[in-house]
Design an enzyme around this catalytic site. Structure first.
Site, PDB file in Angstrom:
ATOM      1  N   GLY A  46      12.882   7.765  12.617  1.00  0.00           N
ATOM      2  CA  GLY A  46      11.786   7.291  13.466  1.00  0.00           C
ATOM      3  C   GLY A  46      10.917   6.323  12.692  1.00  0.00           C
ATOM      4  N   GLN A  51       3.541   1.650  10.244  1.00  0.00           N
ATOM      5  CA  GLN A  51       4.402   1.584   9.050  1.00  0.00           C
ATOM      6  C   GLN A  51       4.949   0.180   8.789  1.00  0.00           C
ATOM      7  OE1 GLN A  51       6.864   5.174  10.283  1.00  0.00           O
ATOM      8  NE2 GLN A  51       6.805   5.387   8.069  1.00  0.00           N
ATOM      9  N   CYS A  91       9.019  10.626   4.525  1.00  0.00           N
ATOM     10  CA  CYS A  91       8.480   9.497   5.275  1.00  0.00           C
ATOM     11  C   CYS A  91       9.007   8.195   4.672  1.00  0.00           C
ATOM     12  CB  CYS A  91       6.952   9.518   5.206  1.00  0.00           C
ATOM     13  SG  CYS A  91       6.184   8.164   6.111  1.00  0.00           S
ATOM     14  N   LEU A  92       9.350   7.252   5.560  1.00  0.00           N
ATOM     15  CA  LEU A  92       9.858   5.954   5.107  1.00  0.00           C
ATOM     16  C   LEU A  92       8.828   5.203   4.264  1.00  0.00           C
ATOM     17  CD1 LEU A  92      11.514   4.971   8.476  1.00  0.00           C
ATOM     18  CD2 LEU A  92      12.716   5.526   6.360  1.00  0.00           C
ATOM     19  N   HIS A 133       5.228  13.982  13.556  1.00  0.00           N
ATOM     20  CA  HIS A 133       5.112  13.032  12.439  1.00  0.00           C
ATOM     21  C   HIS A 133       4.679  11.653  12.954  1.00  0.00           C
ATOM     22  CE1 HIS A 133       6.533  11.626   8.323  1.00  0.00           C
ATOM     23  NE2 HIS A 133       6.460  10.479   8.979  1.00  0.00           N
ATOM     24  N   GLU A 134       5.271  11.220  14.066  1.00  0.00           N
ATOM     25  CA  GLU A 134       4.961   9.878  14.580  1.00  0.00           C
ATOM     26  C   GLU A 134       3.553   9.834  15.197  1.00  0.00           C
ATOM     27  OE1 GLU A 134       6.641   7.769  13.411  1.00  0.00           O
ATOM     28  OE2 GLU A 134       8.697   8.441  13.281  1.00  0.00           O
ATOM     29  N   HIS A 137       1.179   9.426  12.494  1.00  0.00           N
ATOM     30  CA  HIS A 137       1.068   8.024  12.044  1.00  0.00           C
ATOM     31  C   HIS A 137       0.120   7.228  12.940  1.00  0.00           C
ATOM     32  CE1 HIS A 137       3.658   7.483   8.631  1.00  0.00           C
ATOM     33  NE2 HIS A 137       4.746   7.919   9.240  1.00  0.00           N
TER      34      HIS A 137
HETATM   35 NI    NI Z   1       6.488   8.491   8.324  1.00  0.00          NI
END
Ligand code: NI
Length: 166
Positions: A46, A51, A91-92, A133-134, A137
């Site tokens: 995701g 991000q 997390c990316l 999680h999203e 963000h």
């Molecule tokens: Ni993340």
């Protein structure tokens, strides 16, 4: 089509609340396309617009078992289970690290799809984790904020960058 750079944890955009999308216009459609390309390129599950440095309430995700990507604009959690689980998470925006985060077992989220239609998604397990999680963000919260101490982060040595992260 474009692959966008994913910003890292020290960037203030990740720690501020994103703005609601008012019009799902061509610039938003382009952002969504670029976010999907970027998520695929880095093998993420995701990705949220902050991000890629864009402080707007847009998220995309695709679980391993999903055939298609899901796009959520202005997502909001409308219901959450009382019980939670500790879940392994990465997390990316923090490649190479993972941590155990307490997440509600199931959640219901509403938002708009890219056609502007209001949709509701009820998820448990990985889907519930990704949705939480999203939405974090979107609210300027990152998974590290849920850890008691930065020492609870676990360094991953041999993982492909981004793989399985959100
Ligand atoms: Ni993340």
């Amino acid at each position: 089509m474009a692959i966008l750079p994913v910003i890292k944890m020290d960037n203030p955009v990740l720690h501020q609340k994103a703005k609601k999308v008012k019009n799902i216009d061509s610039s938003i459609q382009k952002l969504i396309n670029d976010m999907i390309d970027t998520m695929y390129e880095i093998d993420g599950v995701g990705l949220a617009a902050p991000q890629v440095g864009v402080p707007l309430q847009v998220v995309v995700f695709q679980l391993p078992e999903d055939e298609e990507v899901t796009v959520l604009i202005n997502p909001e959690m409308v219901k959450g289970s009382e019980d939670s689980d500790m879940m392994d998470e990465g997390c990316l925006s923090l490649p190479g690290y993972r941590g155990e985060v307490k997440r509600l077992k199931s959640v219901t989220v509403k938002g708009r799809n890219r056609q502007g239609k209001m949709i509701r998604i009820k998820g448990e397990g990985l889907l519930a984790q990704v949705l939480q999680h999203e939405i974090d963000h979107i609210n300027g919260v990152v998974f590290v904020d849920h850890l008691e101490s930065p020492d609870d982060l676990i360094k991953i040595e041999d993982e492909e960058e981004g793989e399985g992260s959100i």
